[in-house]
Motif scaffolding. Structure first.
Motif, PDB file in Angstrom:
ATOM      1  N   TRP A 154     -10.520  -3.212 -14.714  1.00  0.00           N
ATOM      2  CA  TRP A 154     -10.412  -2.750 -16.095  1.00  0.00           C
ATOM      3  C   TRP A 154     -10.388  -1.230 -16.194  1.00  0.00           C
ATOM      4  CZ3 TRP A 154      -8.821  -6.864 -18.261  1.00  0.00           C
ATOM      5  CH2 TRP A 154      -9.314  -8.106 -17.846  1.00  0.00           C
ATOM      6  N   ASP A 155      -9.840  -0.604 -15.137  1.00  0.00           N
ATOM      7  CA  ASP A 155      -9.639   0.842 -15.148  1.00  0.00           C
ATOM      8  C   ASP A 155      -8.328   1.117 -15.883  1.00  0.00           C
ATOM      9  OD1 ASP A 155      -8.909   3.478 -14.560  1.00  0.00           O
ATOM     10  OD2 ASP A 155      -9.809   3.434 -12.567  1.00  0.00           O
ATOM     11  N   GLU A 156      -8.427   1.569 -17.117  1.00  0.00           N
ATOM     12  CA  GLU A 156      -7.237   1.715 -17.963  1.00  0.00           C
ATOM     13  C   GLU A 156      -6.217   2.667 -17.360  1.00  0.00           C
ATOM     14  OE1 GLU A 156      -8.094   2.657 -21.982  1.00  0.00           O
ATOM     15  OE2 GLU A 156      -9.431   0.945 -22.287  1.00  0.00           O
ATOM     16  N   ALA A 157      -6.672   3.767 -16.805  1.00  0.00           N
ATOM     17  CA  ALA A 157      -5.746   4.759 -16.265  1.00  0.00           C
ATOM     18  C   ALA A 157      -4.955   4.187 -15.093  1.00  0.00           C
ATOM     19  CB  ALA A 157      -6.503   5.997 -15.813  1.00  0.00           C
ATOM     20  N   ALA A 158      -5.640   3.425 -14.227  1.00  0.00           N
ATOM     21  CA  ALA A 158      -4.959   2.872 -13.060  1.00  0.00           C
ATOM     22  C   ALA A 158      -4.132   1.646 -13.405  1.00  0.00           C
ATOM     23  CB  ALA A 158      -5.976   2.518 -11.978  1.00  0.00           C
ATOM     24  N   GLU A 159      -4.686   0.774 -14.265  1.00  0.00           N
ATOM     25  CA  GLU A 159      -4.029  -0.501 -14.522  1.00  0.00           C
ATOM     26  C   GLU A 159      -2.880  -0.388 -15.506  1.00  0.00           C
ATOM     27  OE1 GLU A 159      -4.294  -3.265 -12.811  1.00  0.00           O
ATOM     28  OE2 GLU A 159      -5.655  -2.114 -11.558  1.00  0.00           O
ATOM     29  N   ALA A 160      -2.746   0.747 -16.184  1.00  0.00           N
ATOM     30  CA  ALA A 160      -1.580   0.942 -17.045  1.00  0.00           C
ATOM     31  C   ALA A 160      -0.298   0.852 -16.240  1.00  0.00           C
ATOM     32  CB  ALA A 160      -1.667   2.297 -17.755  1.00  0.00           C
ATOM     33  N   ALA A 161      -0.391   1.210 -14.962  1.00  0.00           N
ATOM     34  CA  ALA A 161       0.768   1.132 -14.073  1.00  0.00           C
ATOM     35  C   ALA A 161       0.596   0.006 -13.055  1.00  0.00           C
ATOM     36  CB  ALA A 161       0.951   2.456 -13.353  1.00  0.00           C
TER      37      ALA A 161
ATOM     38  N   GLY B 282      -2.068  -0.898 -11.268  1.00  0.00           N
ATOM     39  CA  GLY B 282      -2.608  -0.248 -10.082  1.00  0.00           C
ATOM     40  C   GLY B 282      -3.025  -1.204  -8.987  1.00  0.00           C
ATOM     41  N   HIS B 283      -3.515  -2.391  -9.355  1.00  0.00           N
ATOM     42  CA  HIS B 283      -3.957  -3.313  -8.303  1.00  0.00           C
ATOM     43  C   HIS B 283      -2.770  -3.846  -7.504  1.00  0.00           C
ATOM     44  CE1 HIS B 283      -2.987  -6.187 -11.532  1.00  0.00           C
ATOM     45  NE2 HIS B 283      -2.922  -7.126 -10.592  1.00  0.00           N
ATOM     46  N   ILE B 284      -1.624  -4.004  -8.151  1.00  0.00           N
ATOM     47  CA  ILE B 284      -0.432  -4.432  -7.428  1.00  0.00           C
ATOM     48  C   ILE B 284       0.084  -3.294  -6.551  1.00  0.00           C
ATOM     49  CG2 ILE B 284       1.941  -5.216  -7.643  1.00  0.00           C
ATOM     50  CD1 ILE B 284      -0.123  -7.329  -8.343  1.00  0.00           C
ATOM     51  N   GLU B 285       0.007  -2.065  -7.059  1.00  0.00           N
ATOM     52  CA  GLU B 285       0.429  -0.905  -6.266  1.00  0.00           C
ATOM     53  C   GLU B 285      -0.413  -0.778  -5.013  1.00  0.00           C
ATOM     54  OE1 GLU B 285       0.101   2.930  -4.573  1.00  0.00           O
ATOM     55  OE2 GLU B 285      -1.448   2.189  -5.921  1.00  0.00           O
ATOM     56  N   LEU B 286      -1.726  -0.963  -5.154  1.00  0.00           N
ATOM     57  CA  LEU B 286      -2.614  -0.893  -3.990  1.00  0.00           C
ATOM     58  C   LEU B 286      -2.310  -2.005  -3.000  1.00  0.00           C
ATOM     59  CD1 LEU B 286      -6.245  -0.031  -5.188  1.00  0.00           C
ATOM     60  CD2 LEU B 286      -4.893   1.178  -3.474  1.00  0.00           C
ATOM     61  N   ALA B 287      -2.069  -3.212  -3.529  1.00  0.00           N
ATOM     62  CA  ALA B 287      -1.780  -4.355  -2.661  1.00  0.00           C
ATOM     63  C   ALA B 287      -0.500  -4.128  -1.867  1.00  0.00           C
ATOM     64  CB  ALA B 287      -1.672  -5.633  -3.496  1.00  0.00           C
ATOM     65  N   ARG B 288       0.474  -3.476  -2.483  1.00  0.00           N
ATOM     66  CA  ARG B 288       1.737  -3.199  -1.788  1.00  0.00           C
ATOM     67  C   ARG B 288       1.606  -2.016  -0.829  1.00  0.00           C
ATOM     68  NH1 ARG B 288       5.593  -3.753  -7.171  1.00  0.00           N
ATOM     69  NH2 ARG B 288       5.723  -6.048  -7.184  1.00  0.00           N
TER      70      ARG B 288
ATOM     71  N   LYS C 121     -15.280 -16.667  -2.007  1.00  0.00           N
ATOM     72  CA  LYS C 121     -14.240 -16.403  -3.004  1.00  0.00           C
ATOM     73  C   LYS C 121     -12.854 -16.387  -2.373  1.00  0.00           C
ATOM     74  CE  LYS C 121     -15.792 -12.675  -5.205  1.00  0.00           C
ATOM     75  NZ  LYS C 121     -15.847 -11.674  -6.311  1.00  0.00           N
ATOM     76  N   LEU C 122     -12.733 -15.718  -1.238  1.00  0.00           N
ATOM     77  CA  LEU C 122     -11.427 -15.625  -0.604  1.00  0.00           C
ATOM     78  C   LEU C 122     -10.967 -16.975  -0.057  1.00  0.00           C
ATOM     79  CD1 LEU C 122     -11.776 -12.220   1.287  1.00  0.00           C
ATOM     80  CD2 LEU C 122     -10.729 -12.672  -0.935  1.00  0.00           C
ATOM     81  N   ALA C 123     -11.897 -17.780   0.449  1.00  0.00           N
ATOM     82  CA  ALA C 123     -11.535 -19.103   0.953  1.00  0.00           C
ATOM     83  C   ALA C 123     -11.015 -19.998  -0.160  1.00  0.00           C
ATOM     84  CB  ALA C 123     -12.744 -19.749   1.627  1.00  0.00           C
ATOM     85  N   HIS C 124     -11.510 -19.798  -1.365  1.00  0.00           N
ATOM     86  CA  HIS C 124     -11.130 -20.658  -2.495  1.00  0.00           C
ATOM     87  C   HIS C 124     -10.116 -19.994  -3.427  1.00  0.00           C
ATOM     88  CE1 HIS C 124     -13.940 -23.913  -1.577  1.00  0.00           C
ATOM     89  NE2 HIS C 124     -14.750 -22.963  -1.151  1.00  0.00           N
ATOM     90  N   GLY C 125      -9.596 -18.828  -3.004  1.00  0.00           N
ATOM     91  CA  GLY C 125      -8.523 -18.208  -3.768  1.00  0.00           C
ATOM     92  C   GLY C 125      -8.932 -17.633  -5.102  1.00  0.00           C
ATOM     93  N   ARG C 126     -10.179 -17.298  -5.265  1.00  0.00           N
ATOM     94  CA  ARG C 126     -10.626 -16.709  -6.532  1.00  0.00           C
ATOM     95  C   ARG C 126     -10.216 -15.244  -6.600  1.00  0.00           C
ATOM     96  NH1 ARG C 126     -16.727 -17.789  -7.832  1.00  0.00           N
ATOM     97  NH2 ARG C 126     -16.023 -16.688  -9.710  1.00  0.00           N
ATOM     98  N   ALA C 127      -9.994 -14.773  -7.828  1.00  0.00           N
ATOM     99  CA  ALA C 127      -9.575 -13.386  -8.043  1.00  0.00           C
ATOM    100  C   ALA C 127     -10.242 -12.873  -9.310  1.00  0.00           C
ATOM    101  CB  ALA C 127      -8.058 -13.305  -8.151  1.00  0.00           C
ATOM    102  N   ASP C 128     -11.565 -12.735  -9.263  1.00  0.00           N
ATOM    103  CA  ASP C 128     -12.321 -12.362 -10.460  1.00  0.00           C
ATOM    104  C   ASP C 128     -12.823 -10.923 -10.418  1.00  0.00           C
ATOM    105  OD1 ASP C 128     -14.196 -12.655  -8.489  1.00  0.00           O
ATOM    106  OD2 ASP C 128     -15.479 -14.065  -9.579  1.00  0.00           O
ATOM    107  N   ASP C 129     -12.410 -10.147  -9.420  1.00  0.00           N
ATOM    108  CA  ASP C 129     -12.699  -8.715  -9.404  1.00  0.00           C
ATOM    109  C   ASP C 129     -11.546  -8.027  -8.673  1.00  0.00           C
ATOM    110  OD1 ASP C 129     -13.134  -9.254  -6.710  1.00  0.00           O
ATOM    111  OD2 ASP C 129     -15.258  -8.741  -6.724  1.00  0.00           O
ATOM    112  N   LEU C 130     -11.590  -6.706  -8.579  1.00  0.00           N
ATOM    113  CA  LEU C 130     -10.463  -5.974  -8.012  1.00  0.00           C
ATOM    114  C   LEU C 130     -10.242  -6.314  -6.541  1.00  0.00           C
ATOM    115  CD1 LEU C 130      -8.225  -3.877  -8.249  1.00  0.00           C
ATOM    116  CD2 LEU C 130      -9.938  -2.091  -7.803  1.00  0.00           C
TER     117      LEU C 130
END
Length: 393
Positions: A58-65, A67-73, A90-99
């Motif tokens: 929920w970082d507005e400045a980063a997520e406006a673009a 940002g989590h997809i940019e970091l992942a790429r 969480k990773l074993a069960h495919g959860r995505a509830d934080d960055l």
């Protein structure tokens, strides 16, 4: 390199890990969970990495673009260290509830996890099932190690040390240069008993041989480690056989020899043993005590001459003078392919030290491995081993 830091006291090691990764030439960006921030502050990681630290979706400045997809790429690999039991679940069960969990789900980069938790949590069937699931999906699990824990207990669950993780990253994704190879390594001292309470031994700590075993496993090898009497934890994924005397080490090495691609004799094997071992404690009676010593088996020579000789036999020469003369003499006399020589007269390397430096000799060449932590020296030596195994020379 994207480094994820989840909640756990081992997060303090991750600060040093950032520094070690940068020393190895990596650009590092750090993502922290909310729990991780309770252990180490974001400014620490920002100062060490030279990049802003992200911790929220929920970082507005980063997520406006996005940002989590940019970091992942951006990431060429993702390492989560420490990876808590909750993060593994969480990773074993495919959860995505934080960055961090979202990035792990959104990236196409190789994912590596360095577990860190209490020994009982690690042994819990739920955790082990999660680890098995992740491994089945191609996720690399680095560790954990065994040893003392912050809770005061001892057992498996410690996060690997930063240098061990850097070693795994250096060779673990290329694909591993020793994948499919079988390596037999001997390490540590041998103790030759005088009586039930005394022995003839040496100052070898086993650290170099154990570093080789850990690095070989990280490079994909199936590793068997024959170890003398040392106070070191078994490297993760390594098969260990404990021995005491030179004769026991030789028996264990020769029994494990069939099918091995390489043998590395890093053990400091006693050259002589008492001709007889007293059944009772030798009493202090005379002013002088004469001991008859006899030669112990030459394990390296036995391996080199064995009908089931590995493709590569590597010896070690711990010397205090005339390094090249003695090393080349052993190379020829024992029929070795390589010999790694080190000057143990220096306090900053060799026996009991955390660092080492080697000069590796073969029949018509040599190679210098500079003074460095033993984990790094081990990787350099194993690169030479991999070269020989790949070329067949």
């Amino acid at each position: 390199m994207l480094l994820g830091v989840s909640g756990g006291i081992a997060a303090y090691k991750s600060a040093d890990l950032v520094r070690r990764l940068r020393d190895a030439g990596a650009e590092v960006r750090v993502v922290m969970t909310a729990s991780a921030l309770q252990f180490v502050g974001a400014p620490t990681f920002q100062a060490l990495s030279g990049n802003p630290v992200r911790s929220s979706l929920w970082d507005e400045a980063a997520e406006a673009a996005m940002g989590h997809i940019e970091l992942a790429r951006w990431a060429t690999r993702v390492l989560v260290a420490p990876a808590s039991a909750n993060t593994l679940a969480k990773l074993a069960h495919g959860r995505a509830d934080d960055l961090l969990s979202t990035l792990c789900l959104a990236t196409e980069a190789p994912l590596l996890l360095a577990p860190a938790m209490n020994r009982v949590m690690w042994a819990n069937p739920a955790t082990q099932a999660n680890v098995a699931t992740l491994r089945s999906r191609g996720v690399a699990i680095l560790g954990p190690a065994a040893g003392g824990q912050a809770c005061g207990e001892t057992g498996e669950g410690r996060m690997l040390e930063p240098l061990e993780l850097v070693a795994a990253l250096a060779d673990g994704l290329a694909p591993p240069r020793l994948a499919g190879r079988r390596l037999l390594i001997s390490a540590g001292p041998t103790f030759e008993d005088l009586d039930p309470v005394r022995f003839v031994g040496n100052r070898s700590s086993g650290k170099m041989g154990f570093a080789l075993a850990a690095a070989a496993r990280a490079m994909g090898a199936d590793v068997t480690l024959v170890a003398g009497q040392v106070a070191l934890a078994t490297p993760p994924g390594v098969r260990r056989i404990d021995v005491r005397r030179a004769a026991e080490m030789q028996a264990a090495v020769l029994a494990a020899l069939p099918g091995q691609d390489a043998y590395i004799g890093a053990a400091a094997v006693a050259d002589y043993a008492p001709a007889e071992t007293a059944r009772q404690k030798i009493k202090k009676k005379e002013e002088r005590l004469a001991l008859e010593l006899v030669r112990t088996p030459d394990i390296l020579a036995a391996v080199a001459a064995h009908p089931q000789r590995p493709r590569l036999v590597v010896g070690f020469a711990a010397e205090t003078a005339d390094l090249e003369t003695y090393a080349r003499g052993k190379l020829a006399a024992k029929g070795l392919d390589l010999i790694a020589a080190n000057d143990v007269s220096r306090a900053d390397r060799g026996f009991e030290a955390d660092d080492n430096a080697l000069t590796v000799f073969w029949r018509d060449g040599r190679h210098e491995i500079a003074h460095a932590p033993k984990a790094q020296v081990a990787r350099a030596l194993l690169s030479l081993v991999a070269d020989r195994l790949e070329t067949g020379r």
